[in-house]
Design an enzyme around this catalytic site. Sequence first.
Site, short mmCIF file in Angstrom:
data_model
loop_
_atom_site.label_atom_id
_atom_site.label_comp_id
_atom_site.label_asym_id
_atom_site.label_seq_id
_atom_site.Cartn_x
_atom_site.Cartn_y
_atom_site.Cartn_z
N LYS A 260 12.08 44.28 29.00
CA LYS A 260 11.39 44.27 30.30
C LYS A 260 10.90 45.70 30.60
CE LYS A 260 11.46 44.72 34.49
NZ LYS A 260 10.51 45.59 35.21
N GLY B 198 17.19 53.95 33.31
CA GLY B 198 16.55 54.01 34.63
C GLY B 198 17.45 54.73 35.61
N SER B 199 17.34 54.36 36.87
CA SER B 199 18.06 55.09 37.91
C SER B 199 19.55 54.74 37.90
CB SER B 199 17.46 54.76 39.27
OG SER B 199 17.62 53.38 39.53
N GLU C 275 21.32 54.18 40.46
CA GLU C 275 21.54 53.10 41.44
C GLU C 275 21.42 51.72 40.77
OE1 GLU C 275 18.49 53.38 44.29
OE2 GLU C 275 19.21 51.66 45.46
N GLU D 92 21.65 54.40 30.28
CA GLU D 92 21.14 55.77 30.20
C GLU D 92 20.47 56.04 31.54
OE1 GLU D 92 19.17 58.60 30.28
OE2 GLU D 92 17.77 57.93 28.74
N CYS E 93 14.66 62.20 32.45
CA CYS E 93 16.05 62.10 32.91
C CYS E 93 16.85 63.34 32.54
CB CYS E 93 16.71 60.85 32.35
SG CYS E 93 16.44 60.66 30.58
N GLU F 68 18.43 63.92 41.91
CA GLU F 68 17.38 63.88 40.89
C GLU F 68 16.03 63.72 41.60
OE1 GLU F 68 17.18 60.35 38.29
OE2 GLU F 68 16.97 61.75 36.61
P1 NDP Z 1 14.60 51.82 38.36
O1 NDP Z 1 15.95 52.17 37.86
O2 NDP Z 1 14.48 50.99 39.58
O3 NDP Z 1 13.74 51.09 37.22
C1 NDP Z 1 14.04 51.06 35.86
C2 NDP Z 1 13.79 49.68 35.30
O4 NDP Z 1 14.72 48.74 35.84
C3 NDP Z 1 12.42 49.10 35.64
O5 NDP Z 1 11.99 48.31 34.55
C4 NDP Z 1 12.73 48.26 36.85
O6 NDP Z 1 11.76 47.28 37.07
C5 NDP Z 1 14.04 47.64 36.47
N1 NDP Z 1 14.88 47.17 37.57
C6 NDP Z 1 14.78 47.45 38.89
N2 NDP Z 1 15.76 46.82 39.58
C7 NDP Z 1 16.51 46.16 38.67
C8 NDP Z 1 17.69 45.34 38.75
N3 NDP Z 1 18.30 45.11 39.91
N4 NDP Z 1 18.19 44.82 37.62
C9 NDP Z 1 17.61 45.06 36.42
N5 NDP Z 1 16.49 45.81 36.29
C10 NDP Z 1 15.95 46.37 37.39
O7 NDP Z 1 13.80 53.16 38.56
P2 NDP Z 1 12.53 53.36 39.51
O8 NDP Z 1 11.34 53.14 38.71
O9 NDP Z 1 12.62 52.58 40.77
O10 NDP Z 1 12.70 54.88 39.87
C11 NDP Z 1 13.59 55.25 40.92
C12 NDP Z 1 14.23 56.56 40.61
O11 NDP Z 1 15.04 56.42 39.47
C13 NDP Z 1 13.26 57.66 40.24
O12 NDP Z 1 12.79 58.29 41.36
C14 NDP Z 1 14.08 58.53 39.37
O13 NDP Z 1 14.80 59.44 40.15
C15 NDP Z 1 15.05 57.59 38.72
N6 NDP Z 1 14.66 57.24 37.35
C16 NDP Z 1 15.40 57.75 36.35
C17 NDP Z 1 15.06 57.47 35.06
C18 NDP Z 1 15.84 58.03 33.96
O14 NDP Z 1 15.45 57.89 32.80
N7 NDP Z 1 16.94 58.66 34.24
C19 NDP Z 1 13.92 56.65 34.71
C20 NDP Z 1 13.23 56.10 35.85
C21 NDP Z 1 13.60 56.42 37.10
P3 NDP Z 1 10.52 47.65 38.03
O15 NDP Z 1 9.77 48.74 37.36
O16 NDP Z 1 9.72 46.42 38.06
O17 NDP Z 1 11.09 48.04 39.34
#
Ligand code: NDP
Length: 501
Positions: free
Chosen positions: A207, A259-260, A262, A281, A315, A412
């Site tokens: 995804k 991803g994040s 959270e 990660e 990240c 971050e």
């Molecule tokens: P997210 O963690 O929300 O997104 C990462 C991925 O997870 C996307 O494909 C997202 O889909 C998907 N996702 C969102 N919610 C869920 C869920 N409940 N269960 C499973 N998958 C989910 O990151 P954001 O893009 O919202 O960015 C927010 C913040 O996160 C940024 O400002 C940054 O600080 C941090 N971030 C950190 C990263 C890292 O590598 N450490 C990478 C990206 C972001 P969709 O895109 O459709 O929301």
Amino acid sequence: MSARKVPVAGQQGQRDGVAARAAGPAWDYAPAPESRDIVTIAAEYGLFTDGEFGPAADGRQFPTINPATEEPLARVALAGQADVDRAVAAARAAYQRVWGPMPGAERAKYLYRIARILQERAREFAVLESLDNGKPIRESRDVDVPLAAAHFFYHAGWADKLEYAGLGQAPRPLGVAGQVIPWNFPLLMAAWKLAPALAAGNTCVLKPAETTPLTALLLAEVCQQAGLPPGVVNVLTGAGQAGAALVSHPGVDKVAFTGSTEVGKEISRAIAGTGKRLTLELGGKAANVVFDDAPVEQAVEGIVNGIFFNQGHVCCAGSRLLVQESVADIVVDRLKDRLATLRLGDPLDKNTDIGAINSREQLDKISELTAAGDAEGAQRWSPPCRLPEKGYWFPPTVFTGVSQSYRIAREEIFGPVLSVLTFRTPEEAVAKANNTPYGLSAGVWTEKGSRILWMAQRLRAGVVWANTYNRFDPASPFGGYRESGFGREGGRHGLAAYLDA
Ligand code: NDP
């Protein structure tokens, strides 16, 4: 390279009382745009399930835009629960019938083929990545795409040697991997997820992030081109709900998420007690530590690469500069000189250093956190630079006078923003570097090898770079501690995450 004269007086972005560097005319680069003709963007894209592209079951779509211009690029299928069910069923069938039983040496051939096609179509991938993500073509061309190919090459080499990886005599694949990736390195993260999973004999449902679906879909096309059996790789474009449905699907055996923090926590909660294997990660707030004996010019390059590479959407970005007090002024001065030479603008221009912020949402987040930096008393500085009128842009920014308690030192930001703190002794540097809930990466700049080792033993970070920063290699495991997640990607350790040893 040709040059033309532009009047500095015409430049904007003289923020916070910082004067433009020169009063007279200055030399500038002529535009050197990469042609976008190499890539054909369709008006609509479907989901990639069981070897075919098709619309979402309920026909829903969402737009993907170019963040540098806000121009819509395409409409993309929005996966729902029925699509997740279909993709997971296809991955399960492919695992049981084809990919699981296939000898490793045969699987390797497909991975090699994908790697070779990625190389052959490298320009197309680079242009598409820069259009959909906003990153400079120089980075997508020289970093993202070659590294993605390297991941497939590297893991192809492992596919028939898994029993020699030191992970048990007959390690077995886990089954179906549900993989959710972010928008900062869309193709590269897809490669980090797919290559080890496939080498180990798993099948995948991937995804991609909502704002950057296009290169994952082009990679799906490459899987078709490589003749990969249907269902081995499935790509579901959509929103966070699709990611949530995928990771909680009972047919998924292994979840890999980048991803994040959270969302990583949400996923941990959602799958707790299910027996699914999980790697996370997540975010980071890395310290880049510069000692007084470091070669200043080299360290400045490392600081710039550490935080301004990929607009700071990294990240492991070195977002906290810890500089020894005795050299702080000179390092910050040289850093400002260097930042004044960075070129912000059209991501497709080969001279561009800083591209667009990936989305309006991310720009708002950067703006909010930097405003908190102002309010808490840090001093903001940005070089004179012209921000394009359309699209999402943020100038390279340095905050000095930062205390450890400030939000810009703790949270971050995920943007081109550096927080500068100082230290006097190596012990203080370690204490400050480790004063974060994260633990993904760190950098150390010093002439002394013994000090590098001393620091590396004490820094609580999954990766410590010495006299360099942001170096990646498929053979080198990458991952964090604490709020940066767990599990490793790359190398033997990364394979372990996809095998039942
Ligand atoms: P997210 O963690 O929300 O997104 C990462 C991925 O997870 C996307 O494909 C997202 O889909 C998907 N996702 C969102 N919610 C869920 C869920 N409940 N269960 C499973 N998958 C989910 O990151 P954001 O893009 O919202 O960015 C927010 C913040 O996160 C940024 O400002 C940054 O600080 C941090 N971030 C950190 C990263 C890292 O590598 N450490 C990478 C990206 C972001 P969709 O895109 O459709 O929301």
